[in-house]
Design a protein around this motif. Structure first.
Motif, PDB file in Angstrom:
ATOM      1  N   UNK A 149      11.888 -10.220 -33.628  1.00 55.61           N
ATOM      2  CA  UNK A 149      13.050  -9.628 -34.292  1.00 55.61           C
ATOM      3  C   UNK A 149      13.455 -10.465 -35.491  1.00 55.61           C
ATOM      4  N   UNK A 150      13.787  -9.782 -36.559  1.00 57.84           N
ATOM      5  CA  UNK A 150      14.251 -10.483 -37.751  1.00 57.84           C
ATOM      6  C   UNK A 150      15.344  -9.627 -38.375  1.00 57.84           C
ATOM      7  N   UNK A 151      16.509 -10.214 -38.517  1.00 62.05           N
ATOM      8  CA  UNK A 151      17.631  -9.484 -39.099  1.00 62.05           C
ATOM      9  C   UNK A 151      17.406  -9.315 -40.600  1.00 62.05           C
ATOM     10  N   UNK A 152      17.899  -8.216 -41.120  1.00 67.65           N
ATOM     11  CA  UNK A 152      17.749  -7.898 -42.536  1.00 67.65           C
ATOM     12  C   UNK A 152      19.102  -8.012 -43.216  1.00 67.65           C
ATOM     13  N   UNK A 153      19.145  -8.597 -44.419  1.00 66.89           N
ATOM     14  CA  UNK A 153      20.432  -8.704 -45.126  1.00 66.89           C
ATOM     15  C   UNK A 153      21.052  -7.320 -45.331  1.00 66.89           C
ATOM     16  N   UNK A 154      22.351  -7.220 -45.080  1.00 70.40           N
ATOM     17  CA  UNK A 154      23.073  -5.974 -45.290  1.00 70.40           C
ATOM     18  C   UNK A 154      23.066  -5.040 -44.102  1.00 70.40           C
ATOM     19  N   UNK A 155      22.285  -5.337 -43.080  1.00 70.16           N
ATOM     20  CA  UNK A 155      22.234  -4.493 -41.895  1.00 70.16           C
ATOM     21  C   UNK A 155      23.088  -5.112 -40.798  1.00 70.16           C
ATOM     22  N   UNK A 156      23.537  -4.304 -39.834  1.00 71.09           N
ATOM     23  CA  UNK A 156      24.363  -4.849 -38.756  1.00 71.09           C
ATOM     24  C   UNK A 156      23.542  -5.769 -37.855  1.00 71.09           C
ATOM     25  N   UNK A 157      24.202  -6.592 -37.053  1.00 68.18           N
ATOM     26  CA  UNK A 157      23.510  -7.488 -36.137  1.00 68.18           C
ATOM     27  C   UNK A 157      22.645  -6.712 -35.141  1.00 68.18           C
ATOM     28  N   UNK A 158      21.603  -7.388 -34.615  1.00 67.78           N
ATOM     29  CA  UNK A 158      20.677  -6.790 -33.663  1.00 67.78           C
ATOM     30  C   UNK A 158      20.939  -7.416 -32.291  1.00 67.78           C
ATOM     31  N   UNK A 159      21.104  -6.546 -31.263  1.00 65.64           N
ATOM     32  CA  UNK A 159      21.238  -7.045 -29.891  1.00 65.64           C
ATOM     33  C   UNK A 159      19.887  -7.597 -29.461  1.00 65.64           C
ATOM     34  N   UNK A 160      19.865  -8.783 -28.893  1.00 59.96           N
ATOM     35  CA  UNK A 160      18.618  -9.420 -28.472  1.00 59.96           C
ATOM     36  C   UNK A 160      18.265  -8.921 -27.076  1.00 59.96           C
ATOM     37  N   UNK A 161      17.102  -8.263 -26.927  1.00 57.11           N
ATOM     38  CA  UNK A 161      16.721  -7.727 -25.624  1.00 57.11           C
ATOM     39  C   UNK A 161      16.567  -8.845 -24.594  1.00 57.11           C
ATOM     40  N   UNK A 202      18.788 -10.677 -23.367  1.00 61.75           N
ATOM     41  CA  UNK A 202      19.811 -11.718 -23.492  1.00 61.75           C
ATOM     42  C   UNK A 202      21.154 -11.037 -23.778  1.00 61.75           C
ATOM     43  N   UNK A 203      21.797 -10.511 -22.740  1.00 64.18           N
ATOM     44  CA  UNK A 203      23.059  -9.782 -22.925  1.00 64.18           C
ATOM     45  C   UNK A 203      24.100 -10.630 -23.648  1.00 64.18           C
ATOM     46  N   UNK A 204      24.795 -10.023 -24.570  1.00 65.97           N
ATOM     47  CA  UNK A 204      25.854 -10.710 -25.310  1.00 65.97           C
ATOM     48  C   UNK A 204      25.340 -11.553 -26.465  1.00 65.97           C
ATOM     49  N   UNK A 205      24.045 -11.586 -26.700  1.00 60.57           N
ATOM     50  CA  UNK A 205      23.494 -12.371 -27.808  1.00 60.57           C
ATOM     51  C   UNK A 205      23.072 -11.408 -28.918  1.00 60.57           C
ATOM     52  N   UNK A 206      23.371 -11.784 -30.145  1.00 58.70           N
ATOM     53  CA  UNK A 206      23.087 -10.943 -31.304  1.00 58.70           C
ATOM     54  C   UNK A 206      22.369 -11.759 -32.363  1.00 58.70           C
ATOM     55  N   UNK A 207      21.504 -11.111 -33.095  1.00 62.13           N
ATOM     56  CA  UNK A 207      20.791 -11.748 -34.187  1.00 62.13           C
ATOM     57  C   UNK A 207      21.349 -11.187 -35.490  1.00 62.13           C
ATOM     58  N   UNK A 208      21.820 -12.079 -36.342  1.00 63.47           N
ATOM     59  CA  UNK A 208      22.322 -11.659 -37.649  1.00 63.47           C
ATOM     60  C   UNK A 208      21.410 -12.255 -38.710  1.00 63.47           C
ATOM     61  N   UNK A 209      21.649 -11.868 -39.935  1.00 61.45           N
ATOM     62  CA  UNK A 209      20.807 -12.385 -41.014  1.00 61.45           C
ATOM     63  C   UNK A 209      20.962 -13.897 -41.159  1.00 61.45           C
ATOM     64  N   UNK A 210      22.123 -14.400 -40.898  1.00 65.20           N
ATOM     65  CA  UNK A 210      22.355 -15.832 -41.083  1.00 65.20           C
ATOM     66  C   UNK A 210      21.871 -16.643 -39.889  1.00 65.20           C
ATOM     67  N   UNK A 211      22.260 -16.203 -38.695  1.00 66.19           N
ATOM     68  CA  UNK A 211      21.940 -17.005 -37.517  1.00 66.19           C
ATOM     69  C   UNK A 211      22.162 -16.171 -36.257  1.00 66.19           C
ATOM     70  N   UNK A 212      21.712 -16.704 -35.140  1.00 65.81           N
ATOM     71  CA  UNK A 212      21.971 -16.078 -33.854  1.00 65.81           C
ATOM     72  C   UNK A 212      23.375 -16.504 -33.437  1.00 65.81           C
TER      73      UNK A 212
END
Length: 123
Positions: free
Chosen positions: A96-108, A110-120
């Motif tokens: 998984x790799x977050x893209x600038x300008x897109x919303x955060x991605x839920x990490x499969x 790992x409940x409650x963890x999100x991947x954003x463009x800047x950091x997890x």
């Protein structure tokens, strides 16, 4: 009481009628058939024969023609055994790799963890 299939009765009638009109007739719509006079009984015999063949085999024949008329790639264009073996090998999991300008991605997984463009980040 015997039960008769109407299709069998129609088939027997068509066969008998074709033989009554003409024992030998050209195939329906062939050049020889088209050359016959419109009142020639062989024209009707061929038409009855063709109609009976369509009743018996029409849908199966159409499906067969569809399947056999699909163009096939030449042997030179097909994949080699080595290419097919490579395609069967398991692929690494997608990272998984977050893209600038897109919303955060839920990490499969790992409940409650999100991947954003800047950091997890934790939720």
């Amino acid at each position: 009481m015997n039960a008769f299939d109407p299709g069998e009765i129609a088939g027997l009638w068509a066969e008998a009628k074709s033989l009554y009109f003409a024992a030998a007739f050209p195939p329906y719509a062939s050049p020889a058939w088209r050359a016959l006079h419109p009142d020639d009984p062989r024209r009707l015999a061929a038409a009855l024969d063709a109609a009976e063949m369509w009743r018996k085999y029409g849908d199966d024949v159409v499906q067969w023609f569809r399947e056999t008329s699909v163009p096939r790639r030449s042997l030179a264009e097909r994949k080699t055994a080595a290419e097919l073996a490579e395609a069967r090998r398991p692929k690494p999991p997608h990272q998984l790799q977050a893209t600038p300008g897109w919303p955060p991605i839920a990490i499969p997984g790992r409940p409650g963890r999100w991947l954003t463009h800047r950091q997890e980040m934790a939720a």
